[in-house]
Design a protein around this motif. Structure first.
Motif, PDB file in Angstrom:
ATOM      1  N   GLN A  22       0.832  -1.207   0.000  1.00 33.83           N
ATOM      2  CA  GLN A  22       0.000   0.000   0.000  1.00 33.83           C
ATOM      3  C   GLN A  22       0.867   1.258   0.000  1.00 33.83           C
ATOM      4  O   GLN A  22       0.602   2.200  -0.741  1.00 33.83           O
ATOM      5  N   TYR A  23       1.916   1.254   0.812  1.00 27.55           N
ATOM      6  CA  TYR A  23       2.816   2.412   0.833  1.00 27.55           C
ATOM      7  C   TYR A  23       3.506   2.596  -0.516  1.00 27.55           C
ATOM      8  O   TYR A  23       3.638   3.716  -1.011  1.00 27.55           O
ATOM      9  N   PHE A  24       3.932   1.495  -1.138  1.00 28.70           N
ATOM     10  CA  PHE A  24       4.548   1.596  -2.463  1.00 28.70           C
ATOM     11  C   PHE A  24       3.559   2.162  -3.472  1.00 28.70           C
ATOM     12  O   PHE A  24       3.924   2.966  -4.320  1.00 28.70           O
ATOM     13  N   SER A  25       2.304   1.741  -3.372  1.00 29.10           N
ATOM     14  CA  SER A  25       1.289   2.227  -4.323  1.00 29.10           C
ATOM     15  C   SER A  25       1.030   3.721  -4.152  1.00 29.10           C
ATOM     16  O   SER A  25       0.588   4.384  -5.077  1.00 29.10           O
ATOM     17  N   GLU A  26       1.315   4.244  -2.964  1.00 29.79           N
ATOM     18  CA  GLU A  26       1.144   5.674  -2.702  1.00 29.79           C
ATOM     19  C   GLU A  26       2.395   6.473  -3.055  1.00 29.79           C
ATOM     20  O   GLU A  26       2.445   7.681  -2.840  1.00 29.79           O
ATOM     21  N   THR A  73       8.844   3.982   3.586  1.00 30.43           N
ATOM     22  CA  THR A  73       7.993   2.871   4.010  1.00 30.43           C
ATOM     23  C   THR A  73       8.536   2.245   5.285  1.00 30.43           C
ATOM     24  O   THR A  73       7.782   1.937   6.206  1.00 30.43           O
ATOM     25  N   ALA A  74       9.839   2.100   5.356  1.00 33.02           N
ATOM     26  CA  ALA A  74      10.470   1.543   6.557  1.00 33.02           C
ATOM     27  C   ALA A  74      10.171   2.409   7.772  1.00 33.02           C
ATOM     28  O   ALA A  74       9.818   1.897   8.843  1.00 33.02           O
ATOM     29  N   SER A  75      10.276   3.699   7.600  1.00 32.61           N
ATOM     30  CA  SER A  75      10.014   4.622   8.697  1.00 32.61           C
ATOM     31  C   SER A  75       8.557   4.541   9.164  1.00 32.61           C
ATOM     32  O   SER A  75       8.281   4.512  10.367  1.00 32.61           O
ATOM     33  N   LYS A  76       7.626   4.483   8.221  1.00 39.68           N
ATOM     34  CA  LYS A  76       6.201   4.457   8.566  1.00 39.68           C
ATOM     35  C   LYS A  76       5.766   3.133   9.191  1.00 39.68           C
ATOM     36  O   LYS A  76       4.809   3.099   9.959  1.00 39.68           O
ATOM     37  N   THR A  77       6.441   2.047   8.840  1.00 40.15           N
ATOM     38  CA  THR A  77       6.053   0.722   9.345  1.00 40.15           C
ATOM     39  C   THR A  77       6.927   0.254  10.506  1.00 40.15           C
ATOM     40  O   THR A  77       6.728  -0.836  11.020  1.00 40.15           O
ATOM     41  N   PHE A  78       7.891   1.083  10.898  1.00 41.22           N
ATOM     42  CA  PHE A  78       8.822   0.750  11.983  1.00 41.22           C
ATOM     43  C   PHE A  78       9.607  -0.524  11.676  1.00 41.22           C
ATOM     44  O   PHE A  78       9.853  -1.364  12.557  1.00 41.22           O
ATOM     45  N   LEU A  79       9.994  -0.658  10.409  1.00 40.95           N
ATOM     46  CA  LEU A  79      10.826  -1.772   9.956  1.00 40.95           C
ATOM     47  C   LEU A  79      12.145  -1.208   9.448  1.00 40.95           C
ATOM     48  O   LEU A  79      12.240  -0.029   9.122  1.00 40.95           O
ATOM     49  N   SER A  80      13.141  -2.064   9.324  1.00 39.21           N
ATOM     50  CA  SER A  80      14.385  -1.614   8.712  1.00 39.21           C
ATOM     51  C   SER A  80      14.196  -1.605   7.195  1.00 39.21           C
ATOM     52  O   SER A  80      13.355  -2.352   6.661  1.00 39.21           O
ATOM     53  N   PRO A  81      14.960  -0.777   6.498  1.00 37.29           N
ATOM     54  CA  PRO A  81      14.874  -0.786   5.039  1.00 37.29           C
ATOM     55  C   PRO A  81      15.156  -2.171   4.444  1.00 37.29           C
ATOM     56  O   PRO A  81      14.545  -2.561   3.447  1.00 37.29           O
ATOM     57  N   HIS A  82      16.052  -2.918   5.069  1.00 34.38           N
ATOM     58  CA  HIS A  82      16.364  -4.270   4.584  1.00 34.38           C
ATOM     59  C   HIS A  82      15.147  -5.189   4.677  1.00 34.38           C
ATOM     60  O   HIS A  82      14.912  -6.007   3.791  1.00 34.38           O
ATOM     61  N   THR A  83      14.358  -5.034   5.713  1.00 35.67           N
ATOM     62  CA  THR A  83      13.146  -5.838   5.872  1.00 35.67           C
ATOM     63  C   THR A  83      12.106  -5.462   4.826  1.00 35.67           C
ATOM     64  O   THR A  83      11.440  -6.330   4.263  1.00 35.67           O
ATOM     65  N   GLN A 117       5.028  -3.762 -12.296  1.00 33.42           N
ATOM     66  CA  GLN A 117       4.277  -4.990 -12.563  1.00 33.42           C
ATOM     67  C   GLN A 117       3.599  -5.484 -11.287  1.00 33.42           C
ATOM     68  O   GLN A 117       2.464  -5.949 -11.321  1.00 33.42           O
ATOM     69  N   MET A 118       4.307  -5.350 -10.168  1.00 32.03           N
ATOM     70  CA  MET A 118       3.761  -5.790  -8.888  1.00 32.03           C
ATOM     71  C   MET A 118       2.523  -4.977  -8.528  1.00 32.03           C
ATOM     72  O   MET A 118       1.508  -5.524  -8.075  1.00 32.03           O
ATOM     73  N   LEU A 119       2.585  -3.679  -8.710  1.00 31.98           N
ATOM     74  CA  LEU A 119       1.446  -2.821  -8.399  1.00 31.98           C
ATOM     75  C   LEU A 119       0.273  -3.113  -9.332  1.00 31.98           C
ATOM     76  O   LEU A 119      -0.884  -3.120  -8.895  1.00 31.98           O
ATOM     77  N   LYS A 120       0.559  -3.370 -10.595  1.00 33.62           N
ATOM     78  CA  LYS A 120      -0.506  -3.726 -11.544  1.00 33.62           C
ATOM     79  C   LYS A 120      -1.173  -5.027 -11.106  1.00 33.62           C
ATOM     80  O   LYS A 120      -2.400  -5.132 -11.092  1.00 33.62           O
ATOM     81  N   TYR A 121      -0.367  -6.015 -10.733  1.00 33.73           N
ATOM     82  CA  TYR A 121      -0.886  -7.302 -10.250  1.00 33.73           C
ATOM     83  C   TYR A 121      -1.778  -7.080  -9.028  1.00 33.73           C
ATOM     84  O   TYR A 121      -2.872  -7.629  -8.933  1.00 33.73           O
ATOM     85  N   ALA A 122      -1.308  -6.263  -8.095  1.00 40.85           N
ATOM     86  CA  ALA A 122      -2.052  -6.015  -6.860  1.00 40.85           C
ATOM     87  C   ALA A 122      -3.391  -5.339  -7.146  1.00 40.85           C
ATOM     88  O   ALA A 122      -4.406  -5.692  -6.530  1.00 40.85           O
ATOM     89  N   ARG A 123      -3.401  -4.411  -8.077  1.00 37.69           N
ATOM     90  CA  ARG A 123      -4.658  -3.726  -8.416  1.00 37.69           C
ATOM     91  C   ARG A 123      -5.621  -4.667  -9.138  1.00 37.69           C
ATOM     92  O   ARG A 123      -6.817  -4.659  -8.860  1.00 37.69           O
ATOM     93  N   GLU A 124      -5.093  -5.467 -10.049  1.00 36.31           N
ATOM     94  CA  GLU A 124      -5.937  -6.400 -10.806  1.00 36.31           C
ATOM     95  C   GLU A 124      -6.595  -7.452  -9.904  1.00 36.31           C
ATOM     96  O   GLU A 124      -7.670  -7.948 -10.204  1.00 36.31           O
ATOM     97  N   HIS A 125      -5.904  -7.790  -8.797  1.00 40.61           N
ATOM     98  CA  HIS A 125      -6.419  -8.811  -7.892  1.00 40.61           C
ATOM     99  C   HIS A 125      -6.983  -8.215  -6.597  1.00 40.61           C
ATOM    100  O   HIS A 125      -7.168  -8.919  -5.610  1.00 40.61           O
ATOM    101  N   ASN A 126      -7.238  -6.909  -6.632  1.00 37.42           N
ATOM    102  CA  ASN A 126      -7.872  -6.196  -5.499  1.00 37.42           C
ATOM    103  C   ASN A 126      -7.142  -6.404  -4.180  1.00 37.42           C
ATOM    104  O   ASN A 126      -7.759  -6.553  -3.128  1.00 37.42           O
TER     105      ASN A 126
END
Length: 81
Positions: free
Chosen positions: A30-34, A41-51, A70-79
């Motif tokens: 979701q963060y990538f799609s935004e 994304t790491a900062s907002k999810t309290f994860l390391s960038p590596h994670t 391609q990943m975002l297109k796949y995610a949108r196509e499959h809701n």
């Protein structure tokens, strides 16, 4: 060998089955799609960038994608997002 139409339809849908994503993977997606970067994304999810990169890599492998676009297109196509 004869395969009835219904069974043939079921077999064909098994090949197109949507891969399951964890709730955390969907959150990262979701963060990538935004438009957020890995670091943001790491900062907002309290994860390391590596994670975050590991989550992205796993999602792309599940969806058999080569790029985040391609990943975002796949995610949108499959809701997923």
């Amino acid at each position: 060998m004869y395969i009835c139409g219904e069974f043939e339809r079921i077999l064909s849908t098994l090949d197109k089955k949507v891969k399951t994503f964890t709730p955390r993977e969907i959150e990262v997606l979701q963060y990538f799609s935004e438009g957020y970067s890995v670091a943001e994304t790491a900062s907002k999810t309290f994860l390391s960038p590596h994670t975050v990169v590991a989550h992205r890599r796993k999602m792309m492998a599940k969806a058999e994608c080569q790029t985040i676009g391609q990943m975002l297109k796949y995610a949108r196509e499959h809701n997923l997002i």
